[in-house]
Structure formats: structure tokens, C-alpha cells
Scaffold this motif. Structure first.
Motif, short mmCIF file in Angstrom:
data_model
loop_
_atom_site.label_atom_id
_atom_site.label_comp_id
_atom_site.label_asym_id
_atom_site.label_seq_id
_atom_site.Cartn_x
_atom_site.Cartn_y
_atom_site.Cartn_z
N THR A 39 1.50 7.55 6.58
CA THR A 39 1.22 6.85 7.83
C THR A 39 2.25 7.18 8.89
O THR A 39 3.41 7.50 8.57
CB THR A 39 1.19 5.32 7.61
OG1 THR A 39 0.86 4.67 8.84
CG2 THR A 39 2.55 4.81 7.13
N ASP A 41 2.28 4.82 11.43
CA ASP A 41 2.17 3.52 12.08
C ASP A 41 2.75 2.45 11.16
O ASP A 41 2.20 2.19 10.08
CB ASP A 41 0.70 3.22 12.39
CG ASP A 41 0.52 1.95 13.20
OD1 ASP A 41 1.47 1.14 13.30
OD2 ASP A 41 -0.60 1.75 13.73
N PRO A 42 3.86 1.80 11.55
CA PRO A 42 4.48 0.78 10.68
C PRO A 42 3.58 -0.43 10.45
O PRO A 42 3.81 -1.20 9.51
CB PRO A 42 5.76 0.40 11.43
CG PRO A 42 5.49 0.78 12.86
CD PRO A 42 4.62 1.98 12.80
N ASP A 43 2.57 -0.59 11.29
CA ASP A 43 1.64 -1.71 11.12
C ASP A 43 0.40 -1.33 10.31
O ASP A 43 -0.45 -2.17 10.06
CB ASP A 43 1.21 -2.24 12.50
CG ASP A 43 2.37 -2.81 13.29
OD1 ASP A 43 3.24 -3.45 12.67
OD2 ASP A 43 2.42 -2.59 14.52
N ARG A 44 0.31 -0.05 9.93
CA ARG A 44 -0.83 0.42 9.11
C ARG A 44 -0.27 1.32 8.01
O ARG A 44 -0.35 2.53 8.07
CB ARG A 44 -1.84 1.19 9.98
CG ARG A 44 -2.51 0.37 11.06
CD ARG A 44 -3.43 1.26 11.89
NE ARG A 44 -4.48 1.87 11.05
CZ ARG A 44 -5.26 2.87 11.47
NH1 ARG A 44 -5.08 3.39 12.67
NH2 ARG A 44 -6.18 3.37 10.66
N LEU A 45 0.29 0.70 7.00
CA LEU A 45 0.97 1.45 5.94
C LEU A 45 0.00 2.20 5.04
O LEU A 45 0.41 3.07 4.27
CB LEU A 45 1.83 0.50 5.10
CG LEU A 45 2.99 -0.17 5.84
CD1 LEU A 45 3.76 -1.08 4.90
CD2 LEU A 45 3.90 0.86 6.48
N LYS A 47 -2.69 4.01 6.24
CA LYS A 47 -3.50 4.69 7.25
C LYS A 47 -4.27 5.87 6.67
O LYS A 47 -5.44 6.07 6.99
CB LYS A 47 -2.60 5.16 8.40
CG LYS A 47 -3.36 5.77 9.57
CD LYS A 47 -2.44 6.03 10.76
CE LYS A 47 -3.23 6.58 11.94
NZ LYS A 47 -2.36 6.79 13.12
N TYR A 89 7.71 7.28 13.80
CA TYR A 89 7.70 6.68 12.46
C TYR A 89 6.88 7.58 11.53
O TYR A 89 5.83 8.10 11.89
CB TYR A 89 7.07 5.30 12.55
CG TYR A 89 6.99 4.54 11.25
CD1 TYR A 89 8.02 3.71 10.84
CD2 TYR A 89 5.86 4.64 10.44
CE1 TYR A 89 7.95 2.99 9.65
CE2 TYR A 89 5.77 3.93 9.25
CZ TYR A 89 6.82 3.11 8.86
OH TYR A 89 6.73 2.41 7.69
#
Length: 242
Positions: A39, A41-45, A47, A89
Motif C-alpha cells: 500500500t 496509503d496509511p489509511d488503506r493497509l 490496498k 508512504y
């Protein structure tokens, strides 16, 4: 190891050159990749999920970060995101049966990257990341790592058209070139050729061009090209202002 700006390196199935990521099973047991995710995206581990295929001990696997989103066992793998050359990230997540329980990330994000230079772990260095001028997709990083990247060159006078009066012999342009990297050596040319250096036993030697020291006087149409270098660091690309 990964490359976030693939110019002339590893090619994908469409004969293009997408960014790529390599994972390595350093353990003694075969890993089931279906429990792993990549991923940006830290909010979509979770992904992008790996397909259900094994990764044997000491084996390497290349994944293209192309945005094409292909996750089929035995085929060329492509994430559903691309890598940002300016840094972002990036993480490998592990979720065997629900919520991710472990995430290996480049915290808080990986630094700025350079074209055809990889960023990865030196074997047996406690997960320390370095730059490599010789990317090795599918193999260990054994080349001597770089200490960092030289910051890009900056010109005090931008490219463009200037009136004849401004560039006459009695009132020429004065162009200063700088880099924010301490002790960087700037090499420039005025004939359109590429500045070039080589590292000889820790000392930079100019192959083509002149070492910049003072602002350059421009009094006629000129192609000014420059790059910055430092021993042990990845040099900049070549900037051209005409």
C-alpha cells in the motif's frame, strides 16, 4: 528494494518501464503471499493484495508499481498504485485472518528518489535503507550504497528570450548556479554537450565541462547545461537553460 523512477531499467509485459518493488523472503519457511498486501496509503493497509502463491525461503519477487492492478498467481504482478519519485508512504502489511497485525513501512515515508537509482536494504544491516546506482531486481543488493542524493541545481536567470540590449557586450547576463547540498561540485558546459565526471579513488574528475566557481557571463545565445556531484552521493540530472 524499489525503483520509483524507472527510465531505462526493468521492462514490463507491455515493453514499458513502470516502477517496481521487490520483496524477499529472508526466513526459513515458505510464505503464503495471500496474507500480504502492499500500500501507499496509511489509511488503506490492504490496498493491493498478493495472489495466493508461495514465496520460498531466500526467494525474491518483483512487483511492478504501475497502477494496472494485476494479481494473478504465476503471472506478472502489477499494483493498483504507482510510486511518487518525490517520496511517500509505502508499506508491506500482513493480515492472516482479519485486521492487519503487522506492517513494515518506510516511516514516515521514503525520501526523494532519482531515475534508475534504487532504494533498498543492504544484506545483514538491520534493515537500513540505502540508495543503489545498480538496481538488482530479483537479487541481493551487493553494490556499494550511496550516502544520499545531491540536491538539484538552481539557476539565478531562467531560460527564455532576452532582448539584444540585455546581452550586449557592455551589459551581459550573469548566471549563478547553486545546489543546496553542502560541498557539491557543479559542472557546466556552454556548447550543448553533457557535463560528466568520474569518481577516481574517492576524487571527482571532470570528463567534460568546467567546474563552476563564479557566475557565468552570457552575452550571446547559449545552451547552458549543468549538473551537481559529490563523492559517495548520487549526482543530479542535467539541467539545461537556453
Amino acid at each position: 528494494e524499489f525503483v520509483a523512477s524507472n527510465g531505462s531499467g526493468l521492462r514490463g509485459r507491455d515493453v514499458d518501464s513502470p516502477d517496481w518493488i521487490v520483496i524477499h523472503n529472508r526466513g526459513d519457511e515458505t510464505a503464503d503471499l495471500s496474507a500480504y498486501f502492499l500500500t501507499d496509503d496509511p489509511d488503506r493497509l490492504t490496498k493491493w493484495q498478493f495472489p495466493g502463491q508461495p514465496l520460498d525461503p531466500q526467494q525474491y519477487l518483483v512487483i511492478f508499481a504501475s497502477g494496472k492492478n494485476t494479481s494473478v498467481a504465476g503471472s506478472e504482478l502489477h499494483t493498483n498504485f504507482k510510486l511518487d519519485v518525490d517520496g511517500e508512504y509505502l508499506a508491506l502489511s500482513f493480515r492472516p485472518d482479519g485486521v492487519p497485525v503487522r506492517t513494515q513501512q518506510l516511516s514516515p515515508e521514503y525520501p526523494r528518489q532519482a531515475t534508475d537509482v534504487s532504494y533498498g536494504i543492504v544484506p545483514d544491516t538491520n534493515d537500513t535503507f540505502h540508495y543503489f546506482g545498480e538496481p538488482t531486481p530479483g537479487a541481493a543488493n551487493t553494490a556499494t550504497p550511496y550516502l544520499g542524493l545531491v540536491r538539484d541545481t538552481s539557476f539565478s536567470v531562467d531560460r527564455g528570450f532576452y532582448s539584444k540590449q540585455l546581452t550586449a557586450q557592455d551589459n551581459p547576463l550573469s548566471v549563478a548556479i547553486t545546489s543546496n547540498t553542502t560541498d557539491a561540485t557543479i559542472v557546466y558546459t556552454l556548447d550543448g554537450s553533457s557535463p560528466a565526471v568520474e569518481d577516481v579513488e574517492g576524487q571527482l574528475q571532470v570528463i567534460n565541462g568546467s567546474i563552476y566557481s563564479d557566475p557565468i557571463v552570457i552575452d550571446t545565445t547559449t545552451a547552458l547545461r549543468a549538473a551537481a556531484y559529490k563523492t559517495g552521493f548520487v549526482g543530479t540530472n542535467i539541467d539545461t537553460h537556453t
